[in-house]
Scaffold this motif. Structure first.
Motif, PDB file in Angstrom:
ATOM      1  N   LEU A   1       0.925  -1.156  -0.095  1.00 39.10           N
ATOM      2  CA  LEU A   1      -0.096  -0.054   0.130  1.00 39.10           C
ATOM      3  C   LEU A   1       0.804   1.281   0.157  1.00 39.10           C
ATOM      4  CD1 LEU A   1      -2.490  -0.870   2.769  1.00 39.10           C
ATOM      5  CD2 LEU A   1      -2.696  -1.238   0.154  1.00 39.10           C
ATOM      6  N   ALA A   2       0.566   2.184  -0.678  1.00 37.06           N
ATOM      7  CA  ALA A   2       1.366   3.835  -0.682  1.00 37.06           C
ATOM      8  C   ALA A   2       1.484   4.122   0.629  1.00 37.06           C
ATOM      9  CB  ALA A   2       0.771   4.448  -1.761  1.00 37.06           C
ATOM     10  N   TRP A   3       0.611   3.768   1.607  1.00 37.99           N
ATOM     11  CA  TRP A   3       0.639   4.481   2.691  1.00 37.99           C
ATOM     12  C   TRP A   3       1.039   3.171   3.707  1.00 37.99           C
ATOM     13  CZ3 TRP A   3      -3.780   4.077   0.059  1.00 37.99           C
ATOM     14  CH2 TRP A   3      -4.560   3.118   0.222  1.00 37.99           C
TER      15      TRP A   3
ATOM     16  N   ASP B   1      -6.863   4.294 -12.055  1.00 34.51           N
ATOM     17  CA  ASP B   1      -6.138   5.655 -12.691  1.00 34.51           C
ATOM     18  C   ASP B   1      -6.815   6.643 -11.551  1.00 34.51           C
ATOM     19  OD1 ASP B   1      -5.357   7.837 -14.280  1.00 34.51           O
ATOM     20  OD2 ASP B   1      -6.232   7.272 -16.149  1.00 34.51           O
ATOM     21  N   ALA B   2      -6.305   7.887 -11.652  1.00 33.14           N
ATOM     22  CA  ALA B   2      -6.439   8.965 -10.730  1.00 33.14           C
ATOM     23  C   ALA B   2      -6.225  10.322 -11.324  1.00 33.14           C
ATOM     24  CB  ALA B   2      -5.947   8.771  -9.265  1.00 33.14           C
TER      25      ALA B   2
ATOM     26  N   VAL C   1      -2.097  10.645   0.600  1.00 29.09           N
ATOM     27  CA  VAL C   1      -2.120   9.465  -0.441  1.00 29.09           C
ATOM     28  C   VAL C   1      -3.306   8.559  -0.165  1.00 29.09           C
ATOM     29  CG1 VAL C   1      -0.433   8.077   0.505  1.00 29.09           C
ATOM     30  CG2 VAL C   1      -0.661   7.996  -2.095  1.00 29.09           C
ATOM     31  N   LEU C   2      -3.681   8.319   1.041  1.00 28.48           N
ATOM     32  CA  LEU C   2      -4.741   7.537   1.493  1.00 28.48           C
ATOM     33  C   LEU C   2      -6.068   8.034   1.122  1.00 28.48           C
ATOM     34  CD1 LEU C   2      -5.056   5.233   4.449  1.00 28.48           C
ATOM     35  CD2 LEU C   2      -6.981   6.636   4.092  1.00 28.48           C
ATOM     36  N   GLN C   3      -6.225   9.194   1.379  1.00 31.29           N
ATOM     37  CA  GLN C   3      -7.485   9.995   0.985  1.00 31.29           C
ATOM     38  C   GLN C   3      -7.735   9.829  -0.336  1.00 31.29           C
ATOM     39  OE1 GLN C   3      -9.726  11.071   3.211  1.00 31.29           O
ATOM     40  NE2 GLN C   3      -8.485  10.568   4.854  1.00 31.29           N
ATOM     41  N   TRP C   4      -6.557  10.270  -1.144  1.00 30.11           N
ATOM     42  CA  TRP C   4      -6.723  10.296  -2.772  1.00 30.11           C
ATOM     43  C   TRP C   4      -6.988   9.042  -3.210  1.00 30.11           C
ATOM     44  CZ3 TRP C   4      -1.293  11.106  -5.394  1.00 30.11           C
ATOM     45  CH2 TRP C   4      -1.506  11.245  -6.833  1.00 30.11           C
ATOM     46  N   SER C   5      -6.618   7.797  -2.662  1.00 31.42           N
ATOM     47  CA  SER C   5      -6.748   6.235  -2.987  1.00 31.42           C
ATOM     48  C   SER C   5      -8.367   6.016  -2.737  1.00 31.42           C
ATOM     49  CB  SER C   5      -5.880   5.666  -2.369  1.00 31.42           C
ATOM     50  OG  SER C   5      -6.054   4.217  -2.683  1.00 31.42           O
ATOM     51  N   ARG C   6      -8.766   6.242  -1.566  1.00 27.66           N
ATOM     52  CA  ARG C   6     -10.201   5.925  -0.933  1.00 27.66           C
ATOM     53  C   ARG C   6     -11.238   6.707  -1.643  1.00 27.66           C
ATOM     54  NH1 ARG C   6      -8.887   3.485   4.484  1.00 27.66           N
ATOM     55  NH2 ARG C   6      -7.468   1.839   3.953  1.00 27.66           N
ATOM     56  N   HIS C   7     -11.028   7.909  -2.212  1.00 31.18           N
ATOM     57  CA  HIS C   7     -12.187   8.660  -2.763  1.00 31.18           C
ATOM     58  C   HIS C   7     -11.938   9.005  -4.087  1.00 31.18           C
ATOM     59  CE1 HIS C   7     -13.647   9.371   1.439  1.00 31.18           C
ATOM     60  NE2 HIS C   7     -12.354   9.566   1.690  1.00 31.18           N
ATOM     61  N   HIS C   8     -10.732   9.140  -4.872  1.00 31.32           N
ATOM     62  CA  HIS C   8     -10.712   9.657  -5.974  1.00 31.32           C
ATOM     63  C   HIS C   8     -10.160   8.805  -7.221  1.00 31.32           C
ATOM     64  CE1 HIS C   8     -11.725  13.540  -4.181  1.00 31.32           C
ATOM     65  NE2 HIS C   8     -10.721  13.100  -3.159  1.00 31.32           N
ATOM     66  N   ARG C   9     -10.072   7.359  -6.760  1.00 32.39           N
ATOM     67  CA  ARG C   9      -9.498   6.648  -8.006  1.00 32.39           C
ATOM     68  C   ARG C   9     -10.542   6.720  -9.222  1.00 32.39           C
ATOM     69  NH1 ARG C   9      -6.804   0.986  -6.485  1.00 32.39           N
ATOM     70  NH2 ARG C   9      -5.510   1.691  -4.645  1.00 32.39           N
TER      71      ARG C   9
ATOM     72  N   ASN D   1     -14.230   4.961  -5.305  1.00 29.31           N
ATOM     73  CA  ASN D   1     -14.475   6.192  -5.715  1.00 29.31           C
ATOM     74  C   ASN D   1     -15.883   6.552  -5.274  1.00 29.31           C
ATOM     75  OD1 ASN D   1     -15.966   7.907  -7.863  1.00 29.31           O
ATOM     76  ND2 ASN D   1     -14.049   8.291  -8.655  1.00 29.31           N
ATOM     77  N   ASP D   2     -15.947   7.847  -4.758  1.00 25.44           N
ATOM     78  CA  ASP D   2     -17.299   8.151  -3.814  1.00 25.44           C
ATOM     79  C   ASP D   2     -18.470   8.084  -4.638  1.00 25.44           C
ATOM     80  OD1 ASP D   2     -15.668   8.426  -1.824  1.00 25.44           O
ATOM     81  OD2 ASP D   2     -15.842  10.616  -1.749  1.00 25.44           O
ATOM     82  N   VAL D   3     -18.166   8.562  -6.195  1.00 27.92           N
ATOM     83  CA  VAL D   3     -19.207   8.813  -7.063  1.00 27.92           C
ATOM     84  C   VAL D   3     -19.627   7.273  -7.621  1.00 27.92           C
ATOM     85  CG1 VAL D   3     -19.680   9.642  -9.306  1.00 27.92           C
ATOM     86  CG2 VAL D   3     -18.711  11.046  -7.816  1.00 27.92           C
ATOM     87  N   PHE D   4     -18.832   6.545  -8.013  1.00 29.51           N
ATOM     88  CA  PHE D   4     -19.096   5.228  -8.500  1.00 29.51           C
ATOM     89  C   PHE D   4     -19.723   4.365  -7.321  1.00 29.51           C
ATOM     90  CE2 PHE D   4     -15.179   5.659 -11.252  1.00 29.51           C
ATOM     91  CZ  PHE D   4     -16.069   6.342 -12.113  1.00 29.51           C
TER      92      PHE D   4
END
Ligand SMILES: O=C(O)c1ccc(O)c(O)c1
Ligand SMILES: [Mg+2]
Length: 605
Positions: free
Chosen positions: A139-141, A197-198, A205-213, A245-248
């Motif tokens: 994991l990146a984190w 992708d992102a 990086v954790l927030q980025w991964s959990r919400h914005h992939r 991704n929060d939207v998906f």
């Protein structure tokens, strides 16, 4: 190489486990990664899930995740092994043989590669006894292990046939990792490949991964190079999507899974795998079609006439009229729209090979729309963009082209307008990335820069999609969050922008004829003067004509807007001087406020 297997993690999709599996199967996936939480919340036993997947034609390629396993003190290690055996029981019933272990984030863990390797080796040994394997993912984190190089050192050190790596593009690329070294890892040690992708964001990086992939092709990571390295190393497992991704997570899983499949096919194409025929070259717009109720259609027709268009034809079997000026063609269709309604029902592009365009669209998960066709009418093929807009593939010059569907009533007019520069479509906030991916994969367009700006009713995102020769531009717009319910007057605006050889001259004529040009306030011109120090004559002409102005490194942009026809459609004239590449989005807030004034006035408010 033959077609790879395509998988998707259940975390990518919304719903219960059963909803997700059904959507993945319907979109054509071969397999799934099952997320533990999805299984735990399901009332179906693992054996029933296994049977359900089999009926759907899905293999269960991975069970995940197993967390915080390695590099812990002995007592904790014993507990972790017990926990692992219980998960192996579940996997046995699911009929899957691969478990994902992600690098520890536990405060109990110690920074000791030797210990991590030893404990993972013991886990792999137990997995092997049950015919299973363990894929270790950095994991990146991760607390100590957060690069794939480090996870590979540990896997190599453990040296067990049932222990290999799971590579996840997000964890590597989000940290700016170099994917080139992947080629040095033996293919048989690459147990699994996760793709995400992102957008480039400057955040934890954790927030980025959990919400914005995002799905491949929707963000800005170089997944082609990444996945290419993995395949070159000899990886032969599935290409699997893992997108948090929060939207998906709250989108209808059926279309989301189709979108996911489209993203994989586009990636496969970039990887040189045989997926679809290449997108044929495009050569501008054949036409844009506006669907309107008769009253709105009449006002739009008057507007087009004021801009110098002539009505040149009438459809043989449908209530559709063709308006033309130069190479700009607009069809006005009066079937089926409610009062005060006009919307862009379809756009049509000139394709070097319409049938090949159609075959490509089908290969990219966009089925050809069924179409009623009169006896003398052309075999036009169209697909639906995610927002429902029809996209036709045309060859206007062909003997049996679409023009033959119309009875010619007058000759096309020549004037200052020569063609369609772009069509602008507004996407619901949660369909923006999907629309961009559609343009990319189905039409072969490339995305331009994303611009975000503050508009009167919210933040707006703009992204142009263009073909290689910039003959077809589609401007995608969308709010960044769900639009406020209060926001009045203009909802999801759409417009057709015409190429004009001289916008100032056109503005003079329009003013003289009393055409419905959108008035732009003085404040705007005072600011233009402050920003650009324009020649006073030019500034005066812009102000008189309600012409807007922009400039970039390549050139200048002059444009003017009409008032709205119905609740959401308007027209624009644009003039690109030099190599101006944008859409004048900086002026959009001024235009939006002006359109709102028009609507409020019209309704007497
Ligand atoms: O965010 C996580 O915890 C998580 C779990 C499993 C993965 O494969 C991953 O990439 C991230
Ligand atoms: Mg992962």
């Amino acid at each position: 190489m033959s077609e790879p297997r395509r998988s998707i993690a259940t975390v990518c999709l919304s719903g219960t486990l059963e909803d997700k599996l059904a959507a993945a199967s319907a979109a054509g996936f071969d397999g799934v990664e099952i997320f533990e939480n999805d299984l735990i919340a399901s009332a179906a036993s693992p054996a029933e899930i296994r049977a359900y997947c089999r009926d759907l034609g899905l293999s269960i390629d991975l069970y995940q995740p197993f967390r915080d396993f390695e590099a812990v003190p002995p007592a904790r290690f014993r507990q972790n092994l017990r926990r692992a055996e219980r998960k192996f029981d579940v996997m046995e019933q699911l009929g899957t043989d691969l478990v994902l272990v992600c690098s520890t984030v536990s405060p109990e863990a110690v920074d000791d590669d030797e210990l991590a390797a030893e404990q993972l080796r013991e886990l792999a040994e137990r997995a092997q006894r049950r015919g299973m394997r363990v894929a270790y993912e950095a994991l990146a984190w991760g607390r100590f292990v957060n690069t794939y190089e480090h996870s590979w050192r540990i896997v190599r050190r453990a040296d067990h046939p049932a222990l290999g790596l799971c590579l996840d593009s997000f964890h590597v690329l989000s940290r700016g990792g170099d994917p080139a070294l992947i080629r040095t890892i033996p293919g048989e040690k690459l147990f699994y490949l996760q793709l995400a992708d992102a957008p480039q964001l400057d955040m934890d990086v954790l927030q980025w991964s959990r919400h914005h992939r995002l799905f491949p092709g929707q963000g800005s990571f170089d997944l082609t190079t990444f996945a290419g390295n993995v395949l070159d190393a000899g990886y032969s497992g599935p290409l699997s999507l893992e997108v948090f991704n929060d939207v998906f997570r709250q989108a209808d899983p059926k279309p989301a899974a189709v979108d996911a499949m489209r993203s994989l096919r586009l990636l496969e194409e970039r990887l040189g795998l045989p997926v679809a025929e290449p997108a044929p070259d495009l050569d501008g717009y054949a036409f844009a079609e506006v669907v309107a109720d008769p009253g709105t259609a009449a006002r739009l027709a008057d507007g087009l006439a004021a801009l110098g268009f002539a009505e040149t034809g009438e459809h043989r079997s449908k209530p559709v009229r063709r308006w033309e000026q130069g190479g700009a063609r607009v069809l006005i269709n009066t079937s089926g729209a409610g009062p005060d309604t006009a919307e862009i029902g379809a756009l049509a592009v000139e394709s070097a090979d319409p049938l090949r365009s159609a075959r490509r669209a089908e290969a990219m998960s966009s089925p050809i729309l069924p179409r009623e066709r009169g006896p003398q009418e052309a075999g036009l093929v169209s697909v639906a963009a995610p927002d429902g807009t029809g996209v036709f593939f045309c060859d206007t010059a062909a003997d049996d082209g679409w023009r033959g569907d119309f009875r010619d009533t007058a000759a096309p007019a020549a004037g200052l307008i020569t063609g369609i520069d772009h069509v602008s479509l507004t996407q619901p906030f949660d369909h923006f990335d999907e629309a961009a991916l559609f343009c990319r994969s189905v039409l072969g367009l490339e995305p331009e820069e994303v611009t975000e700006y503050a508009a009167p009713f919210g933040m707006v995102r703009n992204r142009g999609m263009v073909d290689a020769t910039r003959s077809v531009r589609i401007a995608l717009n969308g709010a960044l969050v769900r639009r406020g319910e209060w926001a009045p007057a203009v909802r999801d605006p759409q417009h057709i922008a015409f190429t004009c050889t001289d916008v100032l001259a056109a503005a003079e004529r329009l003013r003289a004829s009393g055409a419905p040009v959108l008035p732009i306030p003085d404040n705007y011109y005072d600011d233009l003067d402050a920003r650009f120090d324009l020649d006073p004559d030019l500034l005066g002409a812009l102000r008189r004509g309600s012409v807007l102005y922009d400039r970039d490194a390549g050139g200048e942009f002059l444009h003017l807007f009409t008032e709205l026809f119905g609740s959401r459609v308007f027209l624009e004239l644009v003039q690109r001087v030099g190599d101006y590449a944008g859409y004048g989005v900086g002026n959009a807030p001024v235009r939006m406020a002006a359109h709102r004034r028009q609507r409020m006035t019209a309704f007497g408010r």
